[in-house]
Design an enzyme around this catalytic site. Structure first.
Site: not given
Length: 382
Positions: A118, A375
């Site tokens: 990704e 994150c």
């Protein structure tokens, strides 16, 4: 049509570190795997004139062109085969998710062997930041990170890393990110904070770095000062990276200032302790002059105590002033996780305690958390 079966990577055992993935087939070679001299030799060995390397590089790194028909400076009868040889498709985007009114786009890419990675593109008023992956999965096994819990599938090639950026640039050019009526922007910042521990895939990562920062047509010509290299504290990798003496920001994912807790949160701490990681980070600053970022995910009732903020401040100040900046990050939710973000008041107290020690501290923006693009959330849910 027969589909190649997807290899499922076993979930790693608690605390287990994986530095080398299981052996798999290699992705096709691409001109982005080489510097210009290497591209010329690659094409020469394939039976083409070496000067085609410069022409193809301009199409890939300057014009971001993928259609052979548009490459009119190449012989019409050879365009298809030249592009197939030097610029084979590496990433197939199988899913895109948008957030922040279209200003954040997460792309899920399928690789040649069905491994998945990704990348996240974030458009701001005056800059565009791209978060890219260096590995499919991650072997560092941090328990609060979705990527770490998925295990390591394999390292990416230099070209697979670079192609994430090129695809992001194409998306910006084509108006696919943000308001299409606004003037297109270029990617200005690259953060190696996607899937994987970049310094554990050192050769490919550094190859990608040079393709990103080298002037076109050898590379993308993005300023090295716009790059950030994140690591969980792979000390030998930090030491090696320091010797490159590139003006790239180092981001150390610390998450705890004491070894007792960090051994649990960041299993690599059982190899290289907090003080060793901080010493290596300080030496990086001394060698490059680039202020180090300390990343600290604030986890409710786990690592957000005031005394830990004080201990972190003391340890950083022990190594001098002006060399470091702390980015507390509200923990992003991941499926099945028992941990949550700190309460706002606790977060603020943590920040104020660090600032009381004279440590520059800024709570980091968590773009894309609602599309699992922030994150610690990248886990290729295609």
């Amino acid at each position: 049509m027969t589909t190649t079966p997807v290899e499922i990577t076993p979930r790693p055992e608690t605390g287990q570190l994986v530095f080398k993935p299981a052996r798999r087939g290699k992705p096709p070679l691409h001109l982005a795997d080489f510097d210009m001299a290497g591209r010329k030799e690659f094409l020469r060995a394939a039976g083409y004139p070496a000067f085609r390397a410069s022409q193809l590089s301009k199409h890939y790194f300057e014009r971001f062109e993928a259609d052979p028909a548009a490459m009119t400076d190449l012989p019409a009868g050879q365009r298809e085969e030249l592009v197939a040889k030097a610029m084979p498709p590496l990433l197939k985007t199988v899913r895109q998710l948008r957030a922040d009114e279209g200003m954040t786009v997460k792309s899920v890419h399928r690789l040649f062997d069905n491994a998945m990675v990704e990348s996240v593109l974030m458009r701001y008023d005056k800059r565009v930041t791209m978060c890219i992956s260096s590995q499919a999965g991650c072997g560092m096994n941090c328990p609060f990170c979705a990527t770490g819990q998925s295990g390591l599938t394999r390292n990416l090639s230099a070209a697979e890393i670079v192609d994430q950026v090129v695809q992001g640039v194409r998306a910006l050019r084509d108006g696919a990110v943000g308001d299409p009526e606004e003037a297109p922007q270029r990617v200005s910042n690259i953060v190696f904070m996607g899937m994987g521990e970049a310094l554990a895939n050192y050769k490919a990562t550094m190859g990608a770095v040079h393709r990103i920062i080298d002037p076109s047509p050898e590379g993308l010509g993005i300023s090295a000062r716009g790059l950030t290299m994140s690591t969980v504290g792979l000390v030998p990798g930090i030491r090696k990276f320091t010797l490159e003496k590139l003006p790239i920001t180092l981001a150390l994912s610390l998450h705890a200032p004491d070894d007792e807790l960090r051994d649990e949160l960041i299993p690599i701490n059982t190899r290289w302790k907090v003080d060793e990681a901080l010493d290596a980070a300080r030496d990086y600053y001394d060698a490059t002059g680039r202020r180090v970022s300390i990343e600290y995910a604030l986890i409710r009732d786990i690592n957000d105590q005031g005394w830990r903020a004080d201990l972190l401040g003391e340890k950083l100040n022990k190594r001098g002033g002006g060399w470091v900046h702390v980015n507390p990050i509200p923990l992003n939710p991941t499926p099945g996780s028992k941990w949550t973000a700190s309460r706002p008041g606790v977060e603020q107290n943590f920040v104020e305690r660090l600032r009381a020690h004279g440590i520059p501290t800024t709570v980091r923006d968590t773009r894309g958390s609602d599309i699992d693009g922030a994150c610690g959330q990248l886990a290729t849910e295609a």
